[in-house]
Write an enzyme that holds these catalytic residues in place. Structure first.
Site, short mmCIF file in Angstrom:
data_model
loop_
_atom_site.label_atom_id
_atom_site.label_comp_id
_atom_site.label_asym_id
_atom_site.label_seq_id
_atom_site.Cartn_x
_atom_site.Cartn_y
_atom_site.Cartn_z
N ARG A 67 0.81 -1.23 0.00
CA ARG A 67 0.00 0.00 0.00
C ARG A 67 0.84 1.27 0.00
NH1 ARG A 67 -2.84 -3.12 3.65
NH2 ARG A 67 -4.73 -4.00 2.73
N LYS A 89 3.12 11.73 -10.60
CA LYS A 89 2.32 10.75 -11.35
C LYS A 89 3.19 9.52 -11.59
CE LYS A 89 -0.71 13.52 -14.29
NZ LYS A 89 -0.99 13.84 -15.69
N GLU A 131 9.88 19.26 -24.57
CA GLU A 131 9.15 19.62 -23.34
C GLU A 131 9.71 20.92 -22.74
OE1 GLU A 131 6.53 17.90 -22.69
OE2 GLU A 131 6.89 15.90 -23.55
N LYS A 173 7.56 23.25 -13.84
CA LYS A 173 6.60 22.14 -13.71
C LYS A 173 6.13 22.02 -12.26
CE LYS A 173 5.01 17.63 -14.69
NZ LYS A 173 5.21 16.26 -15.09
N GLU A 183 -4.76 17.67 -11.78
CA GLU A 183 -5.13 17.90 -13.17
C GLU A 183 -6.50 18.51 -13.38
OE1 GLU A 183 -3.95 16.31 -17.37
OE2 GLU A 183 -3.34 15.29 -15.56
N ARG A 187 -3.18 22.67 -14.38
CA ARG A 187 -2.27 21.61 -14.84
C ARG A 187 -2.45 21.32 -16.32
NH1 ARG A 187 0.14 16.56 -11.34
NH2 ARG A 187 1.44 15.76 -12.99
N ASN A 191 -0.41 20.45 -21.10
CA ASN A 191 -0.78 19.69 -22.31
C ASN A 191 -0.55 20.47 -23.59
OD1 ASN A 191 -1.57 17.41 -20.98
ND2 ASN A 191 -3.72 18.03 -20.82
N HIS A 194 0.25 18.84 -26.83
CA HIS A 194 0.04 17.40 -26.63
C HIS A 194 -1.31 16.92 -27.16
CE1 HIS A 194 3.64 17.65 -24.25
NE2 HIS A 194 3.59 16.37 -23.93
N HIS A 198 -0.37 14.12 -29.40
CA HIS A 198 -0.69 12.71 -29.10
C HIS A 198 -1.34 12.03 -30.30
CE1 HIS A 198 -0.62 12.94 -24.46
NE2 HIS A 198 0.45 12.33 -24.91
N HIS A 214 7.87 10.85 -29.23
CA HIS A 214 6.97 11.73 -28.49
C HIS A 214 7.38 13.20 -28.69
CE1 HIS A 214 4.26 13.08 -25.36
NE2 HIS A 214 5.26 13.68 -24.74
N1 LIG Z 1 5.04 10.79 -14.73
C1 LIG Z 1 5.00 11.83 -15.53
O1 LIG Z 1 4.52 12.92 -15.16
C2 LIG Z 1 5.54 11.70 -16.92
C3 LIG Z 1 5.71 12.84 -17.71
C4 LIG Z 1 6.25 12.70 -18.99
C5 LIG Z 1 6.60 11.45 -19.45
N2 LIG Z 1 6.39 10.34 -18.67
C6 LIG Z 1 6.74 9.00 -19.16
O2 LIG Z 1 8.14 8.94 -19.39
C7 LIG Z 1 8.39 7.92 -20.36
C8 LIG Z 1 9.41 8.42 -21.35
O3 LIG Z 1 10.60 8.72 -20.65
P1 LIG Z 1 12.00 8.89 -21.40
O4 LIG Z 1 11.81 9.77 -22.57
O5 LIG Z 1 12.98 9.23 -20.36
O6 LIG Z 1 12.23 7.45 -22.04
P2 LIG Z 1 12.94 6.12 -21.49
O7 LIG Z 1 12.85 6.00 -20.03
O8 LIG Z 1 12.43 5.01 -22.32
O9 LIG Z 1 14.48 6.40 -21.87
C9 LIG Z 1 14.82 6.55 -23.23
C10 LIG Z 1 15.98 5.63 -23.61
O10 LIG Z 1 17.19 6.16 -23.08
C11 LIG Z 1 17.90 5.19 -22.34
N3 LIG Z 1 18.63 5.93 -21.32
C12 LIG Z 1 18.15 6.42 -20.14
N4 LIG Z 1 19.08 7.16 -19.55
C13 LIG Z 1 20.19 7.15 -20.35
C14 LIG Z 1 21.47 7.75 -20.27
N5 LIG Z 1 21.79 8.56 -19.26
N6 LIG Z 1 22.36 7.51 -21.27
C15 LIG Z 1 22.00 6.72 -22.32
N7 LIG Z 1 20.79 6.13 -22.46
C16 LIG Z 1 19.90 6.35 -21.48
C17 LIG Z 1 16.83 4.24 -21.86
O11 LIG Z 1 17.35 2.96 -21.58
C18 LIG Z 1 15.86 4.21 -23.05
O12 LIG Z 1 16.32 3.31 -24.03
C19 LIG Z 1 7.05 7.58 -21.01
O13 LIG Z 1 6.63 6.31 -20.56
C20 LIG Z 1 6.12 8.67 -20.50
O14 LIG Z 1 4.79 8.22 -20.36
C21 LIG Z 1 5.88 10.46 -17.43
ZN LIG Z 2 5.12 15.11 -23.23
#
Ligand SMILES: NC(=O)c1ccc[n+]([C@@H]2O[C@H](COP(=O)([O-])OP(=O)(O)OC[C@H]3O[C@@H](n4cnc5c(N)ncnc54)[C@H](O)[C@@H]3O)[C@@H](O)[C@H]2O)c1
Ligand SMILES: [Zn+2]
Length: 309
Positions: A67, A89, A131, A173, A183, A187, A191, A194, A198, A214
């Site tokens: 939990r 999130k 972003e 942010k 949201e 918030r 978007n 987006h 999207h 993305h």
């Molecule tokens: N929680 C939130 O508010 C929020 C906001 C925006 C995005 N997200 C989520 O984030 C995710 C995307 O995140 P991302 O863009 O970081 O992608 P990711 O986590 O898939 O990383 C991208 C790639 O880079 C590699 N990588 C990571 N760090 C590295 C480094 N220092 N050097 C070399 N390679 C590295 C990873 O292994 C992966 O292959 C999505 O699932 C999205 O939904 C969440």
């Molecule tokens: Zn985004």
């Protein structure tokens, strides 16, 4: 790991395969098994070290195991540092819907060390920069000017400049999320780019176009949404042009593919709209640093924007 152990803390590493494919309930299930086997309890802390996939998944595992146990986000991608690790999130994808299953669970701490960005592939850096431009357009004209001035140094990954960029973006942010964690209206400004972005991303996925990341889709979404704002007389063309130029300098696309199926794109947006209880809201710029949420954008306006950018 060595650092934690040297500090007298027992630590176990769990490594997950890279990529969005790991953000699943099945992967979370595996984490629970391994956490249980390692004797993780309410006195333990999850350290999610990686990009947004790892912080979303690790945070979700922490939110749901027993939990909820504490967690720390250590982001290693630009997108993670400026976006995914801020706001609380957490979650995983459902086969039919990204981020469908999740929980709000604030990390106890967020660490962002820009030296980790040295190894980040260019395309991943660009995704984070989309972003960053978004944050500047919605809230911070001074950041936008800094990005224009220092674009080359950012692309060269100069640590001092990256640190400044990350710090300013986290502040933006965090300020938006703190004012409005769950949201509703404020918030929503996050978007920007987006709503249309999207749909462009989903359309590319349907047609097997793996190059439409993305960040690329969000860049096109911002160009289209700014174009709608210009046509409505909300903002001058010069502002949209500045945004377009900055995105292009960061290597992001600013022109939609002429062969894009615009009507399918609209279908996908309507589908998202249903998921959001009916109303298609778009975030439109009024100047660099200020946006407005509007709920009366017509399909024609979106079609014209997508057809002409
Ligand atoms: N929680 C939130 O508010 C929020 C906001 C925006 C995005 N997200 C989520 O984030 C995710 C995307 O995140 P991302 O863009 O970081 O992608 P990711 O986590 O898939 O990383 C991208 C790639 O880079 C590699 N990588 C990571 N760090 C590295 C480094 N220092 N050097 C070399 N390679 C590295 C990873 O292994 C992966 O292959 C999505 O699932 C999205 O939904 C969440
Ligand atoms: Zn985004």
């Amino acid at each position: 790991m060595e650092g934690l152990r040297a500090a007298g803390l027992a630590a176990e590493a769990i490594i997950i395969p890279p990529g969005e494919g790991s953000k699943t309930l099945a992967q979370a299930g595996e984490l629970y098994d391994l956490m249980l086997r390692a004797g993780i309890d309410r006195g333990s802390v999850v350290v999610a070290l990686g990009g947004g996939v790892v912080t979303d998944l690790g945070g979700f595992a922490a939110a749901t195991y027993m939990r909820g146990i504490p967690w720390i986000a250590v982001s290693t991608t630009l997108l993670g540092q400026v976006d995914a690790s801020v706001g609380g999130k957490t979650g995983v994808d459902h086969p039919q819907c990204k981020n469908l299953i999740g929980a709000f669970h604030q990390p106890s701490a967020v660490l962002a060390d820009v030296s980790t960005l040295a190894t980040l592939p260019d395309e991943e850096l660009r995704t984070g920069l989309a972003e960053v431009v978004k944050h500047a357009v919605i809230r911070d004209a001074a950041l936008f000017e800094m990005l224009e001035r220092d674009a080359a140094r950012i692309l060269a990954r100069e640590p001092a400049v990256l640190e400044d960029v990350v710090a300013r973006n986290v502040r933006i942010k965090a300020a938006v999320v703190m004012a409005d964690e769950r949201e509703s209206d404020l918030r929503r400004i996050l978007n920007y780019g987006h709503t249309i972005g999207h749909a462009i991303e989903s359309l590319a996925m349907e047609s097997g176009d793996r190059k439409m990341t993305h960040g690329r889709a969000v860049a096109l979404g911002m160009v289209a949404e700014a174009d709608i704002a210009v046509r409505r007389g909300l903002v001058g063309r010069a502002v949209a042009d500045r945004q377009r130029n900055l995105l292009a300098r960061f290597g992001l696309p600013v022109r939609a593919d002429a062969a894009m199926d615009v009507s399918r794109c609209l279908d996908l947006m309507r589908h998202d709209k249903k998921a959001e209880a009916g109303r298609l809201r778009l975030v439109l710029p009024e100047s660099i640093g200020a946006v407005r949420v509007v709920a009366d954008v017509t399909d024609d306006e979106i079609c014209i924007a997508l057809g002409t950018i």
